[in-house]
Scaffold this motif. Structure first.
Motif, mmCIF file in Angstrom:
data_model
loop_
_atom_site.group_PDB
_atom_site.id
_atom_site.type_symbol
_atom_site.label_atom_id
_atom_site.label_comp_id
_atom_site.label_asym_id
_atom_site.label_seq_id
_atom_site.Cartn_x
_atom_site.Cartn_y
_atom_site.Cartn_z
ATOM 1 N N HIS A 166 0.808 -1.225 0.000
ATOM 2 C CA HIS A 166 0.000 0.000 0.000
ATOM 3 C C HIS A 166 0.841 1.275 0.000
ATOM 4 O O HIS A 166 0.399 2.314 0.504
ATOM 5 N N ALA A 167 2.025 1.204 -0.566
ATOM 6 C CA ALA A 167 2.878 2.380 -0.715
ATOM 7 C C ALA A 167 3.929 2.060 -1.778
ATOM 8 O O ALA A 167 4.447 0.940 -1.815
ATOM 9 N N PRO A 168 4.247 3.020 -2.646
ATOM 10 C CA PRO A 168 5.291 2.793 -3.647
ATOM 11 C C PRO A 168 6.680 2.914 -3.032
ATOM 12 O O PRO A 168 6.843 3.410 -1.900
ATOM 13 N N LYS A 169 7.677 2.504 -3.772
ATOM 14 C CA LYS A 169 9.044 2.503 -3.253
ATOM 15 C C LYS A 169 9.553 3.891 -2.880
ATOM 16 O O LYS A 169 10.414 4.019 -2.002
ATOM 17 N N GLU A 170 9.050 4.935 -3.529
ATOM 18 C CA GLU A 170 9.506 6.285 -3.223
ATOM 19 C C GLU A 170 8.900 6.850 -1.937
ATOM 20 O O GLU A 170 9.266 7.931 -1.487
ATOM 21 N N ASN A 171 7.978 6.107 -1.351
ATOM 22 C CA ASN A 171 7.338 6.492 -0.098
ATOM 23 C C ASN A 171 8.074 5.816 1.066
ATOM 24 O O ASN A 171 8.252 4.599 1.074
ATOM 25 N N ALA A 172 8.473 6.595 2.052
ATOM 26 C CA ALA A 172 9.236 6.048 3.186
ATOM 27 C C ALA A 172 8.484 4.942 3.911
ATOM 28 O O ALA A 172 9.104 4.045 4.512
ATOM 29 N N ALA A 225 15.228 4.626 -0.345
ATOM 30 C CA ALA A 225 16.024 3.464 0.053
ATOM 31 C C ALA A 225 17.244 3.894 0.864
ATOM 32 O O ALA A 225 17.611 3.245 1.853
ATOM 33 N N HIS A 226 17.876 4.992 0.458
ATOM 34 C CA HIS A 226 19.021 5.522 1.188
ATOM 35 C C HIS A 226 18.615 5.943 2.598
ATOM 36 O O HIS A 226 19.313 5.643 3.576
ATOM 37 N N SER A 227 17.472 6.608 2.716
ATOM 38 C CA SER A 227 16.988 7.044 4.024
ATOM 39 C C SER A 227 16.698 5.855 4.941
ATOM 40 O O SER A 227 16.859 5.950 6.160
ATOM 41 N N PHE A 228 16.285 4.731 4.343
ATOM 42 C CA PHE A 228 16.015 3.536 5.136
ATOM 43 C C PHE A 228 17.302 2.866 5.609
ATOM 44 O O PHE A 228 17.278 2.065 6.543
ATOM 45 N N GLY A 229 18.402 3.173 4.960
ATOM 46 C CA GLY A 229 19.676 2.632 5.402
ATOM 47 C C GLY A 229 20.312 1.595 4.496
ATOM 48 O O GLY A 229 21.299 0.956 4.885
ATOM 49 N N ILE A 230 19.766 1.400 3.304
ATOM 50 C CA ILE A 230 20.382 0.440 2.384
ATOM 51 C C ILE A 230 21.755 0.967 1.974
ATOM 52 O O ILE A 230 21.894 2.095 1.504
ATOM 53 N N VAL A 238 19.179 -7.501 5.294
ATOM 54 C CA VAL A 238 19.988 -6.636 6.160
ATOM 55 C C VAL A 238 20.407 -5.432 5.321
ATOM 56 O O VAL A 238 21.175 -5.591 4.361
ATOM 57 N N PRO A 239 19.923 -4.242 5.625
ATOM 58 C CA PRO A 239 20.207 -3.075 4.776
ATOM 59 C C PRO A 239 21.690 -2.855 4.498
ATOM 60 O O PRO A 239 22.074 -2.496 3.379
#
Length: 220
Positions: free
Chosen positions: A148-154, A184-189, A167-168
């Motif tokens: 229920h959210a696209p990849k660009e959504n946190a 993705a960067h903000s999530f820590g990948i 594991v990011p």
């Protein structure tokens, strides 16, 4: 990683890949939405193709970057067209970008977990899979519609990670969208790459601050 740092495959366990513009040629989707759908919309309403394109532009802009932008049911209802049927009828134009299949096979040989993560609607994913058998190259395939959210959504990334426990810090993610890579960067990948040539018929895109490759084949 951002600009410049070489991939260290010894610390990468999982490789997550986008579908359109990363593995499959974005030329099909650009033609489908910019030319074919305006033409079909014009025919259905008895107007010219330029008139149809002018009517469609604000409809597209209004939902860009949301789940509706990627939703077949939404566009079928909004435009009065059988989007899935039109896609299935043009399957022969769906194809891999150069070197993508070989890259996926090399990942398997190296023992990496291969995960497809696409914003495409599940029906679109299924239709394209009929043509190119993408699922044969992956350990898991996901459409973001399930989250229920696209990849660009946190909001997407923690929901996705709860189901796919990567594991990011030990993950490589490749996409052709800067907005997606920002999330993705903000999530820590830790390992990020952007595709410079997602559409084989278009010039190279601006890849911003991310390390870029012409195509995934350049990653090995």
């Amino acid at each position: 990683m951002l600009d410049g740092e070489a991939l260290d495959w010894s610390v990468i366990d999982t490789v997550m890949l986008d579908m359109d513009g990363t593995l499959l040629d974005q030329r099909f989707d650009n033609w489908f939405w910019r030319e074919l759908i305006p033409d079909r919309y014009a025919q259905a309403r008895g107007i010219s193709q330029p008139e149809a394109a002018a009517l469609l532009a604000p409809k597209f802009q209004a939902v860009m970057g949301t789940m509706r932008w990627y939703c077949i049911e939404y566009w079928s209802e909004e435009l009065g067209l059988d989007i899935a049927g039109i896609k299935r009828a043009t399957l022969d134009q769906v194809g891999f970008l150069p070197g993508a299949q070989e890259f996926l096979s090399k990942l398997e040989l190296r023992g990496k977990r291969r995960v497809l993560v696409t914003n495409a609607h599940p029906v679109t994913l299924a239709i394209k899979n009929e043509q190119v058998r993408l699922s044969a190259y992956f350990d898991a395939c996901y459409s973001t519609h399930s989250f229920h959210a696209p990849k660009e959504n946190a909001a997407f990334w923690p929901r996705f990670n709860a189901l796919e426990p990567f594991v990011p810090q030990r993950t490589l993610f490749v996409d052709d969208s800067i907005a997606v890579l920002d999330a993705a960067h903000s999530f820590g990948i830790a390992w990020l790459r952007v595709v410079r040539l997602p559409d084989s018929g278009a010039p190279a895109q601006d890849t911003g601050r991310y390390a870029a490759v012409d195509g995934v084949a350049d990653l090995m």
